[in-house]
Design a protein around this motif. Structure first.
Motif, mmCIF file in Angstrom:
data_model
loop_
_atom_site.group_PDB
_atom_site.id
_atom_site.type_symbol
_atom_site.label_atom_id
_atom_site.label_comp_id
_atom_site.label_asym_id
_atom_site.label_seq_id
_atom_site.Cartn_x
_atom_site.Cartn_y
_atom_site.Cartn_z
ATOM 1 N N LEU A 116 1.773 -22.683 59.626
ATOM 2 C CA LEU A 116 2.760 -21.612 59.551
ATOM 3 C C LEU A 116 2.083 -20.241 59.528
ATOM 4 O O LEU A 116 2.609 -19.271 60.093
ATOM 5 N N VAL A 117 0.933 -20.164 58.881
ATOM 6 C CA VAL A 117 0.187 -18.898 58.891
ATOM 7 C C VAL A 117 -0.295 -18.587 60.303
ATOM 8 O O VAL A 117 -0.199 -17.439 60.785
ATOM 9 N N VAL A 118 -0.822 -19.605 61.002
ATOM 10 C CA VAL A 118 -1.262 -19.402 62.388
ATOM 11 C C VAL A 118 -0.077 -18.997 63.260
ATOM 12 O O VAL A 118 -0.182 -18.095 64.112
ATOM 13 N N ARG A 119 1.074 -19.633 63.033
ATOM 14 C CA ARG A 119 2.286 -19.272 63.799
ATOM 15 C C ARG A 119 2.689 -17.832 63.532
ATOM 16 O O ARG A 119 3.123 -17.124 64.452
ATOM 17 N N MET A 120 2.544 -17.395 62.309
ATOM 18 C CA MET A 120 2.880 -16.014 61.971
ATOM 19 C C MET A 120 1.951 -15.039 62.690
ATOM 20 O O MET A 120 2.406 -14.016 63.227
ATOM 21 N N VAL A 121 0.671 -15.348 62.734
ATOM 22 C CA VAL A 121 -0.291 -14.464 63.405
ATOM 23 C C VAL A 121 -0.021 -14.424 64.905
ATOM 24 O O VAL A 121 -0.042 -13.346 65.532
ATOM 25 N N LEU A 122 0.254 -15.581 65.508
ATOM 26 C CA LEU A 122 0.558 -15.603 66.939
ATOM 27 C C LEU A 122 1.875 -14.893 67.227
ATOM 28 O O LEU A 122 2.026 -14.243 68.277
ATOM 29 N N GLY A 123 2.841 -15.025 66.309
ATOM 30 C CA GLY A 123 4.092 -14.294 66.481
ATOM 31 C C GLY A 123 3.877 -12.795 66.443
ATOM 32 O O GLY A 123 4.506 -12.038 67.197
ATOM 33 N N TYR A 124 2.977 -12.363 65.561
ATOM 34 C CA TYR A 124 2.638 -10.935 65.535
ATOM 35 C C TYR A 124 1.986 -10.514 66.847
ATOM 36 O O TYR A 124 2.293 -9.447 67.404
ATOM 37 N N ALA A 125 1.075 -11.341 67.358
ATOM 38 C CA ALA A 125 0.408 -11.004 68.615
ATOM 39 C C ALA A 125 1.418 -10.880 69.751
ATOM 40 O O ALA A 125 1.311 -9.980 70.608
ATOM 41 N N LEU A 126 2.409 -11.773 69.761
ATOM 42 C CA LEU A 126 3.445 -11.705 70.790
ATOM 43 C C LEU A 126 4.269 -10.430 70.665
ATOM 44 O O LEU A 126 4.536 -9.739 71.657
ATOM 45 N N ALA A 127 4.673 -10.101 69.424
ATOM 46 C CA ALA A 127 5.508 -8.919 69.218
ATOM 47 C C ALA A 127 4.743 -7.632 69.507
ATOM 48 O O ALA A 127 5.308 -6.666 70.046
ATOM 49 N N ARG A 136 -7.996 -3.969 68.621
ATOM 50 C CA ARG A 136 -6.937 -3.439 67.751
ATOM 51 C C ARG A 136 -6.097 -4.540 67.122
ATOM 52 O O ARG A 136 -5.102 -4.258 66.459
ATOM 53 N N PHE A 137 -6.480 -5.798 67.333
ATOM 54 C CA PHE A 137 -5.639 -6.888 66.829
ATOM 55 C C PHE A 137 -5.587 -6.868 65.300
ATOM 56 O O PHE A 137 -6.619 -6.774 64.628
ATOM 57 N N GLY A 138 -4.383 -6.971 64.760
ATOM 58 C CA GLY A 138 -4.185 -7.009 63.317
ATOM 59 C C GLY A 138 -3.941 -5.662 62.686
ATOM 60 O O GLY A 138 -3.716 -5.586 61.474
ATOM 61 N N SER A 139 -3.939 -4.596 63.477
ATOM 62 C CA SER A 139 -3.776 -3.265 62.889
ATOM 63 C C SER A 139 -2.403 -3.072 62.280
ATOM 64 O O SER A 139 -2.238 -2.324 61.314
ATOM 65 N N ASP A 140 -1.393 -3.746 62.832
ATOM 66 C CA ASP A 140 -0.026 -3.607 62.320
ATOM 67 C C ASP A 140 0.497 -4.905 61.719
ATOM 68 O O ASP A 140 1.708 -5.077 61.562
ATOM 69 N N LEU A 141 -0.392 -5.832 61.387
ATOM 70 C CA LEU A 141 0.048 -7.127 60.867
ATOM 71 C C LEU A 141 0.777 -6.978 59.545
ATOM 72 O O LEU A 141 1.798 -7.637 59.305
ATOM 73 N N LEU A 142 0.285 -6.094 58.663
ATOM 74 C CA LEU A 142 0.926 -5.910 57.369
ATOM 75 C C LEU A 142 2.352 -5.397 57.544
ATOM 76 O O LEU A 142 3.271 -5.848 56.852
ATOM 77 N N MET A 143 2.540 -4.470 58.450
ATOM 78 C CA MET A 143 3.888 -3.971 58.702
ATOM 79 C C MET A 143 4.775 -5.074 59.278
ATOM 80 O O MET A 143 5.966 -5.184 58.948
ATOM 81 N N TYR A 144 4.209 -5.926 60.114
ATOM 82 C CA TYR A 144 4.979 -7.002 60.739
ATOM 83 C C TYR A 144 5.538 -7.964 59.697
ATOM 84 O O TYR A 144 6.696 -8.389 59.789
ATOM 85 N N ILE A 145 4.733 -8.312 58.691
ATOM 86 C CA ILE A 145 5.171 -9.317 57.721
ATOM 87 C C ILE A 145 5.898 -8.714 56.529
ATOM 88 O O ILE A 145 6.440 -9.458 55.698
ATOM 89 N N THR A 146 5.925 -7.405 56.405
ATOM 90 C CA THR A 146 6.592 -6.784 55.259
ATOM 91 C C THR A 146 7.835 -5.988 55.647
ATOM 92 O O THR A 146 8.736 -5.826 54.829
ATOM 93 N N ARG A 147 7.910 -5.525 56.896
ATOM 94 C CA ARG A 147 9.031 -4.661 57.280
ATOM 95 C C ARG A 147 9.926 -5.259 58.352
ATOM 96 O O ARG A 147 11.121 -4.943 58.391
ATOM 97 N N LEU A 148 9.362 -6.093 59.208
ATOM 98 C CA LEU A 148 10.165 -6.703 60.263
ATOM 99 C C LEU A 148 10.752 -8.020 59.761
ATOM 100 O O LEU A 148 10.054 -8.834 59.136
#
Length: 663
Positions: A116-127, A136-148
């Motif tokens: 599920l963690v891997v799915r979350m990271v890949l979902g962020y990459a897709l979005a 630049r990968f992961g620069s907005d990951l925190l925003m993805y899992i806290t605001r979206l």
């Protein structure tokens, strides 16, 4: 397939088999993922459906481990003692199959949480349109899992499974397993909010169907695989476990068929989509697999289980079960590809024409009239599955032969009719006119909940399902929990016994119902489909807590004294009547950001509609209080009449008895 190594290899091959079907289905669709913005690269395009397939298979097996440990597998090696003694017993007394199932479940839960963690990271990459390992990968990951919202659901699912896997390290009690299982079911709910169901115009129906589909598929696939793996440890108990799981699998089959049809109706624009689109062809393949599974299940129930009971021929059962595992695994792989393939009906809803459509996903209904009570319909998948499931379970138990020693009395037809009527009310309230108008009118929303808690549930209680189960199903002797153990359950602690007192139970039920409208719980039920399902479930539970003491029924069987029934009636009706008065005279508009902005041009305004709902609730509560009071009086007179009749018979026997000769 009698050796453990062979069984492990066969079941282990189910995961790559599911992946193979995922890749085949993804190739059929032309592209595993529809990249509408920026292509995140082949790792994301192919990684998402593969991780989804693995997560679905592992999640199914994890859920099934807990479900089978609770209701199918033997819990004890010897005859079962009382539940309290079982919970205090040492771990060494647990059945080896039970222990191994929980150990497997713990390990699978850890793997599931990582997927599920891997799915979350890949979902962020897709979005974000960023390929993994890019600068630049992961620069907005925190925003993805806290605001979206999408990232929040994915993070919540991973956390739920991680907590459940941690619990399984030390937990072996039924209460702990139920909590862990609830967390896993919550994860399936979050998953239903991240697929195509979350973006459909018919969002609520699609999400409800997806939740039912995921739970049923998980229990069926994982349960079969676990039975095959644990066949050696079950020993002579394999027959009992297989027969219990056969009933569970039949229920899962019905739920899968119903939810699958509902999902297809939402996602297909026309029947020709089945043969003109890749999405439709995948649905056709899943349907073929479901038909094959139905045939295999029929053969297993009619032939294989009979042979297993008569001659302990395990080989036939294990090979057939393994074949079913591969069929379900293939369907799971297709499902993973489907969740990453654009359906004929686009995920993005069309521009809304009103505030009501923006909030509820449906256009504002026409002004209510008398005819709309029968003509307004919008099928609610969860309500339909619940109502049909309750009817099927009741009739299945009723058709069983009475247990030896309980007598062969015919079951009263009136009780069966009461149960069926309660299920019909559930279906109409959730899918009929109340379900259509409840999202836009507070009065109908309150009336929908009141009909469920104060009409449907009392009818179900009048069906006396617990008494029927006690008459037709014997208690288990291995510590597992079936229907008989469920209806016989009663709290063992002093606090639990105090909470189960009729007056306290009615107090908790009525207060819980009132809390829905006095706390933010109502808002959660309005804004999200999972929240709505939780609120409806709570309404049914609170209704049962009120109806049981009102009708003189105690938890675990038995009756309630007349004085306690009067106390429960007074407490329950008092709280519900107080809620109605508060809604009419004191409380301002409840959820004004919802009910006050619907843009209705018919009916009263939001405050007037709320007051109307309060008056309706008050009238319903008073009418039901009078009816239950009359039933209490009638029950008391009947018991007094029976007591007087027994006393008269005793006196008559005393008079007619021969007197001793004085000589």
């Amino acid at each position: 397939m009698t050796s453990t190594r062979t069984r492990v290899l066969v079941i282990g091959a189910a995961a790559p088999w599911a992946l193979l079907w995922t890749v085949i289905a993804a190739a059929m669709a032309g592209a595993p993922i529809s990249m509408e913005l920026v292509d995140a690269g082949p790792v994301v395009r192919w990684g998402l459906p593969i991780v989804d397939a693995l997560g679905d298979v592992v999640g199914a097996a994890t859920v099934a481990c807990l479900v089978l440990a609770l209701v199918v597998l033997p819990r004890r090696t010897g005859p079962s003692a009382s539940e309290a003694d079982q919970d205090r017993a040492t771990v060494s007394r647990f059945h080896p199959a039970y222990e191994r199932a929980l150990d497997i479940g713990m390990g699978l839960a850890m793997v599931w949480s990582m997927l599920l963690v891997v799915r979350m990271v890949l979902g962020y990459a897709l979005a974000a349109g960023q390929a993994p390992f890019s600068p630049r990968f992961g620069s907005d990951l925190l925003m993805y899992i806290t605001r979206l919202e999408l990232g929040q659901y994915q993070l919540a699912g991973a956390v739920f499974v991680a907590v459940a896997s941690t619990m399984l390290i030390v937990v072996r009690s039924r209460t702990g397993l139920l909590i862990a299982l609830s967390l896993m079911f919550a994860t399936l709910v979050t998953k239903s909010m991240t697929g195509h169901a979350a973006g459909q115009t018919s969002h609520e129906a699609a999400t409800s169907a997806m939740i039912v589909h995921l739970v049923a598929a998980g229990v069926w696939l994982g349960g079969l695989a676990l039975l095959v793996l644990l066949a050696g440890r079950l020993g002579a108990r394999l027959t009992d476990a297989a027969e219990r799981f056969s009933v569970l699998a039949l229920a899962c089959y019905g739920a899968l068929a119903a939810s699958g049809i509902a999902s297809a109706l939402v996602r297909l624009s026309a029947p020709l989509d089945l043969v003109t689109t890749a999405y439709g062809w995948m649905l056709v393949l899943k349907t073929v697999l479901l038909v094959l599974l139905g045939g295999a299940g029929w053969w297993q129930r009619r032939r294989v289980l009979v042979r297993l009971r008569a001659s302990d021929r395990r080989r036939d059962f294990l090979w057939l079960a393994a074949g079913e595992v591969f069929l379900i695994a293939a369907a799971t792989g297709l499902g993973a590809a489907l969740s990453n393939t654009a359906p004929p009906v686009p995920d993005e809803p069309e521009p809304v024409a009103s505030t009501a459509e923006a909030l509820t996903d449906y256009p504002l209904p026409a002004p209510p009239e008398l005819t709309t009570l029968l003509t307004a319909w919008r099928v609610d998948v969860a309500g339909m599955v619940l109502a049909l499931g309750l009817v099927v379970i009741y009739l299945w138990v009723r058709m069983r032969r009475p247990v030896t020693g309980t007598g062969a009395r015919p079951w009263p037809v009136g009780r069966t009719l009461a149960w069926v009527a309660g299920c019909a009310v559930i279906f109409w309230v959730t899918s009929g006119a109340p379900g259509v108008y409840a999202p836009v009118q507070f009065s109908v929303h309150l009336g929908q909940h009141a009909l469920l808690a104060l009409v449907a549930v009392p009818l179900l209680v009048a069906g006396r399902f617990g008494d029927l189960v006690r008459e037709r199903i014997s208690p288990r002797s291995d510590g597992s929990a079936g229907l008989r153990e469920l209806v016989d359950w009663r709290p063992g602690s002093r606090v639990g016994q105090w909470l189960a007192h009729p007056a306290v139970l009615a107090l908790l039920g009525a207060a819980g119902f009132a809390a829905i409208y006095l706390t933010p719980a109502l808002g959660a039920g309005l804004h999200t489909a999972p929240g709505r399902l939780v609120v409806l479930t709570a309404v049914l539970v609170f209704g049962a807590a009120v109806a049981l003491p009102f009708q003189g029924r105690a938890l675990g069987g038995g009756t309630v004294a007349g004085v306690e029934r009067w106390a429960a009636l007074a407490v329950g009706t008092g709280i519900l009547a107080a809620l109605a008065v508060l809604l009419v005279l004191v409380i301002p508009v409840v959820e004004p950001d919802w009910f006050a902005v619907m843009g209705r041009t018919w009916g009263a305004d939001a405050l007037g509609d709320q007051r109307l709902g309060g008056w309706m609730l008050l009238a319903m509560v008073l009418v039901l209080a009078v009816l239950h009071g009359a039933l209490i009086v009638r029950s008391r007179r009947r018991s007094e009449g029976l007591s007087a009749g027994r006393d008269a018979e005793a006196r008559q026997r005393a008079r007619s008895a021969p007197r001793p000769d004085p000589s």
